[in-house]
Design an enzyme around this catalytic site. Structure first.
Site, short mmCIF file in Angstrom:
data_model
loop_
_atom_site.label_atom_id
_atom_site.label_comp_id
_atom_site.label_asym_id
_atom_site.label_seq_id
_atom_site.Cartn_x
_atom_site.Cartn_y
_atom_site.Cartn_z
CG LEU A 117 9.86 -16.79 -3.77
CD1 LEU A 117 9.62 -16.84 -2.26
CD2 LEU A 117 10.26 -15.37 -4.19
CG ASP A 126 -2.06 0.97 1.13
OD1 ASP A 126 -2.33 1.45 0.01
OD2 ASP A 126 -2.68 1.25 2.17
CG HIS A 186 -0.36 2.19 -9.38
ND1 HIS A 186 -0.55 1.77 -8.07
CD2 HIS A 186 -1.50 2.88 -9.70
CE1 HIS A 186 -1.73 2.17 -7.64
NE2 HIS A 186 -2.33 2.86 -8.61
C1 FPP Z 1 -1.92 0.24 -3.28
O1 FPP Z 1 -1.51 1.56 -3.39
C2 FPP Z 1 -1.40 -0.56 -4.38
C3 FPP Z 1 -2.18 -1.15 -5.32
C4 FPP Z 1 -3.64 -1.09 -5.33
C5 FPP Z 1 -1.60 -1.89 -6.43
C6 FPP Z 1 -0.33 -2.61 -6.13
C7 FPP Z 1 0.18 -3.13 -7.39
C8 FPP Z 1 1.44 -3.04 -7.82
C9 FPP Z 1 2.53 -2.49 -7.03
C10 FPP Z 1 1.77 -3.61 -9.14
C11 FPP Z 1 1.86 -5.09 -8.99
C12 FPP Z 1 2.64 -5.64 -10.09
C13 FPP Z 1 2.94 -6.95 -10.20
C14 FPP Z 1 3.77 -7.38 -11.32
C15 FPP Z 1 2.44 -7.94 -9.25
P1 FPP Z 1 -2.64 2.68 -3.40
O2 FPP Z 1 -2.90 3.05 -4.81
O3 FPP Z 1 -3.83 2.21 -2.63
O4 FPP Z 1 -1.89 3.82 -2.63
P2 FPP Z 1 -2.55 4.95 -1.70
O5 FPP Z 1 -3.19 4.22 -0.53
O6 FPP Z 1 -1.36 5.76 -1.29
O7 FPP Z 1 -3.52 5.70 -2.56
#
Ligand code: FPP
Length: 248
Positions: A129, A18, A35
């Protein structure tokens, strides 16, 4: 004299990634850039977990509830996930990482689904893994699916209701055959579970950090593992029982 902590490296680490949006906002950049940075953290944490001898790494990459985000953000995330898996698969194979896909994968756009499936297939023989990517996943979705399949087996007559036990439920989850997470990490400072692995984390150690996911690197993972090593895991027993068991 016995150490209080279990002293072990967690076999299974689950992570709620997050803070991508806030990371971008702090830099006056768009959420998609957060992201994109988050994908870099996925790369470095997967490598670090593999090097540290962790056997399962379960990442909450896209939740069922994330479908409710603005369409443009969902598109960005889907695109990033598809391109990351295409780009990363050769290195994952080199590092002997086995990809598992957990979630309602059929809901993903066809081309992303195909990229993920190709990555999964290419790493099928790898026995290092296990990288569990949770996509279109939520724990309530998973439990509902499990109950539906258990009910169908009971109706068909292949499973007697009185024979249903915890093992039956375990074996109908997306994590069937895997150990439960020893350690659950949530980055980004929020103190909640957000519909992630509700059954499987019954006895997991929880670790919350304010570090935003794009800033979370191998040294932060090592810090979390150090905290884990100093925790005493009792699984409902007394401290004395646990200490006596460790002598045997
Ligand atoms: C939360 O941050 C994150 C997500 C909803 C997406 C996480 C996904 C990735 C990091 C990409 C994954 C890639 C692979 C290859 C598995 P948020 O947007 O909720 O952040 P905020 O709470 O600060 O708004």
């Amino acid at each position: 004299m016995h150490e209080k902590g279990c002293g072990e490296t967690p076999r299974h680490i689950a992570i709620i990634m997050d803070g991508n949006g806030r990371w971008a906002r702090e830099r006056l950049r768009g959420r998609s850039e957060g992201h994109a940075e988050g994908v870099n953290s996925v790369h470095s944490i997967t490598k670090a977990a593999s090097d540290l001898g962790v056997k399962y790494l379960t990442l909450y990459a896209f939740s069922t509830e994330n479908w409710n985000r603005p369409a443009a953000e969902v598109d960005t995330l889907m695109h990033l996930i598809g391109s990351a898996i295409r780009k990363e698969t050769p290195e994952l194979v080199t590092n002997n990482v086995h990809i598992n896909l957990l979630g309602d994968i059929d809901r993903l756009p066809a081309e992303v689904h195909a990229d993920l499936e190709a990555g999964r297939k290419a790493t099928e023989h790898c026995d290092g893994l296990n990288l569990n990517l949770c996509l279109s996943y939520s724990s309530r979705w998973e439990l509902t699916e499990a109950v539906r399949r258990i009910a169908a087996e009971a109706k068909e007559g292949t499973l007697a209701p009185e024979d249903i036990d915890e093992q039956t439920i375990d074996s109908h989850l997306a994590t069937a055959g895997m150990p439960d997470p020893d350690l659950l990490i949530r980055t980004g400072g929020e103190l909640r579970i957000s519909n992630f692995l509700l059954w499987q984390i019954a006895y997991s150690e929880l670790y919350f950090t304010p570090v935003l996911w794009p800033d979370f690197g191998p040294s932060h993972l090592i810090d979390a593992i150090d905290v884990f090593r100093n925790r005493e895991r009792r699984f409902g027993k007394t401290s004395e029982q646990v200490k006596n068991e460790s002598i045997l």
